[in-house]
Design an enzyme around this catalytic site. Structure first.
Site, PDB file in Angstrom:
ATOM      1  N   ARG A  46      -2.095  21.927 -14.918  1.00 47.93           N
ATOM      2  CA  ARG A  46      -1.083  20.899 -15.196  1.00 47.93           C
ATOM      3  C   ARG A  46      -1.334  20.248 -16.556  1.00 47.93           C
ATOM      4  O   ARG A  46      -0.415  19.723 -17.186  1.00 47.93           O
ATOM      5  CB  ARG A  46      -1.063  19.839 -14.093  1.00 47.93           C
ATOM      6  CG  ARG A  46       0.032  18.787 -14.309  1.00 47.93           C
ATOM      7  CD  ARG A  46       0.258  17.871 -13.125  1.00 47.93           C
ATOM      8  NE  ARG A  46       1.271  16.878 -13.421  1.00 47.93           N
ATOM      9  CZ  ARG A  46       1.795  16.037 -12.548  1.00 47.93           C
ATOM     10  NH1 ARG A  46       1.388  16.065 -11.284  1.00 47.93           N
ATOM     11  NH2 ARG A  46       2.722  15.167 -12.906  1.00 47.93           N
TER      12      ARG A  46
ATOM     13  N   LYS B 232       3.486  11.192 -11.593  1.00 47.32           N
ATOM     14  CA  LYS B 232       2.626  10.367 -12.434  1.00 47.32           C
ATOM     15  C   LYS B 232       3.300   9.020 -12.672  1.00 47.32           C
ATOM     16  O   LYS B 232       4.448   8.971 -13.112  1.00 47.32           O
ATOM     17  CB  LYS B 232       2.359  11.041 -13.782  1.00 47.32           C
ATOM     18  CG  LYS B 232       1.311  12.126 -13.757  1.00 47.32           C
ATOM     19  CD  LYS B 232       1.041  12.573 -15.181  1.00 47.32           C
ATOM     20  CE  LYS B 232      -0.063  13.610 -15.246  1.00 47.32           C
ATOM     21  NZ  LYS B 232      -0.333  14.022 -16.641  1.00 47.32           N
TER      22      LYS B 232
ATOM     23  N   ASN C   1       0.603  18.671 -21.286  1.00 44.85           N
ATOM     24  CA  ASN C   1       0.243  17.703 -22.319  1.00 44.85           C
ATOM     25  C   ASN C   1       0.182  18.322 -23.713  1.00 44.85           C
ATOM     26  O   ASN C   1      -0.374  17.717 -24.634  1.00 44.85           O
ATOM     27  CB  ASN C   1      -1.105  17.061 -21.983  1.00 44.85           C
ATOM     28  CG  ASN C   1      -1.005  16.135 -20.786  1.00 44.85           C
ATOM     29  OD1 ASN C   1      -0.164  15.240 -20.748  1.00 44.85           O
ATOM     30  ND2 ASN C   1      -1.850  16.365 -19.798  1.00 44.85           N
TER      31      ASN C   1
ATOM     32  N   LYS D  12       8.481  22.303 -14.803  1.00 38.75           N
ATOM     33  CA  LYS D  12       7.604  21.186 -14.442  1.00 38.75           C
ATOM     34  C   LYS D  12       7.241  21.244 -12.965  1.00 38.75           C
ATOM     35  O   LYS D  12       6.069  21.070 -12.589  1.00 38.75           O
ATOM     36  CB  LYS D  12       8.316  19.865 -14.760  1.00 38.75           C
ATOM     37  CG  LYS D  12       7.542  18.591 -14.371  1.00 38.75           C
ATOM     38  CD  LYS D  12       6.400  18.310 -15.329  1.00 38.75           C
ATOM     39  CE  LYS D  12       5.659  17.010 -15.009  1.00 38.75           C
ATOM     40  NZ  LYS D  12       6.336  15.815 -15.537  1.00 38.75           N
TER      41      LYS D  12
ATOM     42  N   GLU E  42      -3.550  17.299 -11.710  1.00 38.21           N
ATOM     43  CA  GLU E  42      -4.035  17.657 -13.044  1.00 38.21           C
ATOM     44  C   GLU E  42      -5.521  17.999 -13.064  1.00 38.21           C
ATOM     45  O   GLU E  42      -6.276  17.572 -13.935  1.00 38.21           O
ATOM     46  CB  GLU E  42      -3.737  16.537 -14.056  1.00 38.21           C
ATOM     47  CG  GLU E  42      -3.718  17.034 -15.492  1.00 38.21           C
ATOM     48  CD  GLU E  42      -3.203  15.990 -16.473  1.00 38.21           C
ATOM     49  OE1 GLU E  42      -3.938  15.669 -17.411  1.00 38.21           O
ATOM     50  OE2 GLU E  42      -2.079  15.520 -16.300  1.00 38.21           O
TER      51      GLU E  42
ATOM     52  N   HIS F 246       0.395  16.124 -26.708  1.00 41.48           N
ATOM     53  CA  HIS F 246       0.299  14.733 -26.282  1.00 41.48           C
ATOM     54  C   HIS F 246      -0.997  14.041 -26.694  1.00 41.48           C
ATOM     55  O   HIS F 246      -1.027  12.812 -26.784  1.00 41.48           O
ATOM     56  CB  HIS F 246       0.487  14.638 -24.765  1.00 41.48           C
ATOM     57  CG  HIS F 246       1.909  14.789 -24.330  1.00 41.48           C
ATOM     58  ND1 HIS F 246       2.664  15.898 -24.634  1.00 41.48           N
ATOM     59  CD2 HIS F 246       2.725  13.965 -23.620  1.00 41.48           C
ATOM     60  CE1 HIS F 246       3.879  15.749 -24.124  1.00 41.48           C
ATOM     61  NE2 HIS F 246       3.940  14.585 -23.519  1.00 41.48           N
TER      62      HIS F 246
ATOM     63  N   HIS G  27      -0.263  10.521 -28.204  1.00 36.61           N
ATOM     64  CA  HIS G  27      -0.729   9.242 -27.656  1.00 36.61           C
ATOM     65  C   HIS G  27      -1.552   8.462 -28.684  1.00 36.61           C
ATOM     66  O   HIS G  27      -1.497   7.224 -28.725  1.00 36.61           O
ATOM     67  CB  HIS G  27      -1.536   9.488 -26.388  1.00 36.61           C
ATOM     68  CG  HIS G  27      -0.697   9.925 -25.224  1.00 36.61           C
ATOM     69  ND1 HIS G  27      -1.238  10.425 -24.059  1.00 36.61           N
ATOM     70  CD2 HIS G  27       0.643   9.928 -25.036  1.00 36.61           C
ATOM     71  CE1 HIS G  27      -0.263  10.723 -23.217  1.00 36.61           C
ATOM     72  NE2 HIS G  27       0.879  10.433 -23.794  1.00 36.61           N
TER      73      HIS G  27
ATOM     74  N   GLU H  31      10.530  17.174 -25.506  1.00 36.15           N
ATOM     75  CA  GLU H  31       9.933  17.579 -24.237  1.00 36.15           C
ATOM     76  C   GLU H  31      10.589  18.848 -23.697  1.00 36.15           C
ATOM     77  O   GLU H  31       9.949  19.633 -23.002  1.00 36.15           O
ATOM     78  CB  GLU H  31      10.030  16.447 -23.213  1.00 36.15           C
ATOM     79  CG  GLU H  31       9.216  15.202 -23.551  1.00 36.15           C
ATOM     80  CD  GLU H  31       7.733  15.350 -23.237  1.00 36.15           C
ATOM     81  OE1 GLU H  31       7.287  16.452 -22.871  1.00 36.15           O
ATOM     82  OE2 GLU H  31       7.018  14.338 -23.363  1.00 36.15           O
TER      83      GLU H  31
ATOM     84  N   ARG I  86       0.815  -1.235   0.000  1.00 36.80           N
ATOM     85  CA  ARG I  86       0.000   0.000   0.000  1.00 36.80           C
ATOM     86  C   ARG I  86       0.844   1.280   0.000  1.00 36.80           C
ATOM     87  O   ARG I  86       0.403   2.328   0.445  1.00 36.80           O
ATOM     88  CB  ARG I  86      -0.973   0.008   1.187  1.00 36.80           C
ATOM     89  CG  ARG I  86      -2.025  -1.099   1.102  1.00 36.80           C
ATOM     90  CD  ARG I  86      -3.104  -0.912   2.143  1.00 36.80           C
ATOM     91  NE  ARG I  86      -4.161  -1.901   1.962  1.00 36.80           N
ATOM     92  CZ  ARG I  86      -4.183  -3.092   2.566  1.00 36.80           C
ATOM     93  NH1 ARG I  86      -3.190  -3.430   3.376  1.00 36.80           N
ATOM     94  NH2 ARG I  86      -5.167  -3.920   2.358  1.00 36.80           N
TER      95      ARG I  86
ATOM     96  N   HIS J  83       8.221   7.677 -27.860  1.00 35.65           N
ATOM     97  CA  HIS J  83       7.320   8.682 -27.308  1.00 35.65           C
ATOM     98  C   HIS J  83       7.716  10.112 -27.696  1.00 35.65           C
ATOM     99  O   HIS J  83       6.872  10.907 -28.120  1.00 35.65           O
ATOM    100  CB  HIS J  83       7.270   8.551 -25.785  1.00 35.65           C
ATOM    101  CG  HIS J  83       6.416   9.589 -25.118  1.00 35.65           C
ATOM    102  ND1 HIS J  83       5.054   9.661 -25.303  1.00 35.65           N
ATOM    103  CD2 HIS J  83       6.741  10.612 -24.292  1.00 35.65           C
ATOM    104  CE1 HIS J  83       4.561  10.679 -24.607  1.00 35.65           C
ATOM    105  NE2 HIS J  83       5.564  11.266 -23.984  1.00 35.65           N
TER     106      HIS J  83
END
Length: 379
Positions: free
Chosen positions: A250, A153, A254, A236, A246, A257, A261, A195, A131, A276
């Site tokens: 935030r 993330k 993206n 960042k 997000e 992106h 994606h 990036e 956990r 990527h």
């Protein structure tokens, strides 16, 4: 062949102030050499599991393990295959079971030694084993150093899309040793550069202009590279502090992106066709051209973005992606599974110019489809 950890030659630290979950990003050439004592200090007398891939592990895994052992940690190395395919259910289960088999306890550490795939996979495993275990990011790719290692993330891919299974789980420390980037292939370094450029395109036109002037230096092992990494990490970190999960701006991170994606899904996450950062480069160029199409952005700004990306040999058009990428309809369908979709409506990050990006919600699918039909038709 194992590569020794390079000697340190100065560093910069970016602090990410998140209350009890605050952490530092240590940046500099050879900084990992001095960071091992700090990593060991996070779990004195404890253990560390180094999660890495076959390529990076062969270079740095044993050297890092030995350094941490010398600093007082019991260490184990968990190795998965290199590539996007390791961001999967089977590899997640494999890593989780290996952590348990190594008797990694809550007070111990998981260390992600690798690029974005390893950071996402190891971080997600750390978030769910017992956990929640603490973890340290040691990114070895430019893309991971400037983007995916910062912000918490973590996750794996699904057949429905990229990064759809995951959790927010902040690291306890990020060690961005820019000397480790020397082992990157030119292709992987270029992919990470997309990036870097993104941060200038979002809200820092001065940084984009600096990149235009200093790209050659960034690609070499010198102060320009360190400055680019540090500037990107500060940008960042500032966004993450304002909007950790997000819920707001935030999402600006993206930029490009949503297109990217969809392209990765269209190529089956096949890194031999598209990695990527290359997908992000195409996505950035598409986002700016789509903004021009919608009357938001001056055409000369979109052209400037494409010229700069192409100038460092990054792809900027759909035709630059090898093989079949499907139709406009199939690409829009892939976008419908994007994490930024709200109540079925598409969300894009668009731009009014370089450094003037914004969140565009409720973008109609028909308009995106028509734009993609046009882009696909262009030779």
């Amino acid at each position: 062949m194992t590569t020794a950890i390079p000697p340190s030659s100065g560093r910069e630290t970016v602090h990410v102030p998140l209350g009890e979950r605050a952490y530092d990003i240590m940046i500099g050439r050879g900084v990992l050499n001095e960071a091992t004592a700090r990593i060991a200090g996070l779990a004195p007398g404890g253990a560390a599991a180094i999660v890495t891939d076959a390529n990076v592990g062969a270079l740095y895994g044993q050297a890092l393990s030995d350094a941490l052992a010398a600093a007082g940690l019991r260490t184990t190395i968990i190795t998965v295959p290199a590539g996007e395919g390791s961001k999967s259910y089977p590899r997640l289960i494999e890593v989780c079971e290996a952590l348990l088999a190594a008797r990694i306890e809550r007070g111990d550490l998981v260390i992600a030694l690798g690029g974005g795939v390893i950071g996402d996979l190891a971080g997600f495993a750390a978030s769910i084993v017992r956990r929640g275990l603490r973890f340290v990011q040691v990114p070895t790719s430019l893309l991971a150093q400037v983007d995916s290692s910062v912000g918490g993330k973590t996750g794996i891919n699904s057949a429905h899309g990229k990064n759809l299974i995951g959790a927010f789980h902040q690291p306890s420390l990020v060690v961005a040793d820019t000397a480790l980037l020397d082992s990157l292939s030119p292709r992987e370094f270029r992919a990470g550069y997309a990036e870097v450029v993104k941060y200038g395109l979002i809200d820092d036109p001065g940084f984009f202009a600096w990149c235009e002037t200093n790209a050659e230096g960034i690609f070499g092992p010198g102060p320009a590279r360190d400055h680019a990494v540090a500037t990107s990490c500060r940008a960042k970190a500032a966004v993450v502090v304002r909007d950790e999960r997000e819920d707001g701006d935030r999402a600006l991170l993206n930029l490009g992106h949503t297109f990217a994606h969809a392209l990765e899904r269209a190529t089956g996450y096949d890194g031999s066709r598209l990695v990527h950062g290359e997908a992000v480069a195409v996505g950035l160029a598409l986002a700016f051209r789509f903004s021009v199409e919608r009357g938001l952005c001056p055409p000369e700004d979109a052209a400037r973005v494409a010229v700069h990306l192409a100038g460092v040999a990054l792809p900027t058009r759909l035709q630059d992606v090898p093989g079949d990428i499907g139709t406009a309809d199939s690409l829009v369908e892939a976008m419908a599974q994007d994490k930024k979709v709200k109540r079925g409506a598409l969300t894009f990050i668009l731009a009014r110019g370089i450094g003037q990006s914004f969140i565009a919600r409720g973008v109609e699918a028909d308009g995106v489809r028509a734009f993609l039909v046009k882009e696909l038709a262009e030779a």
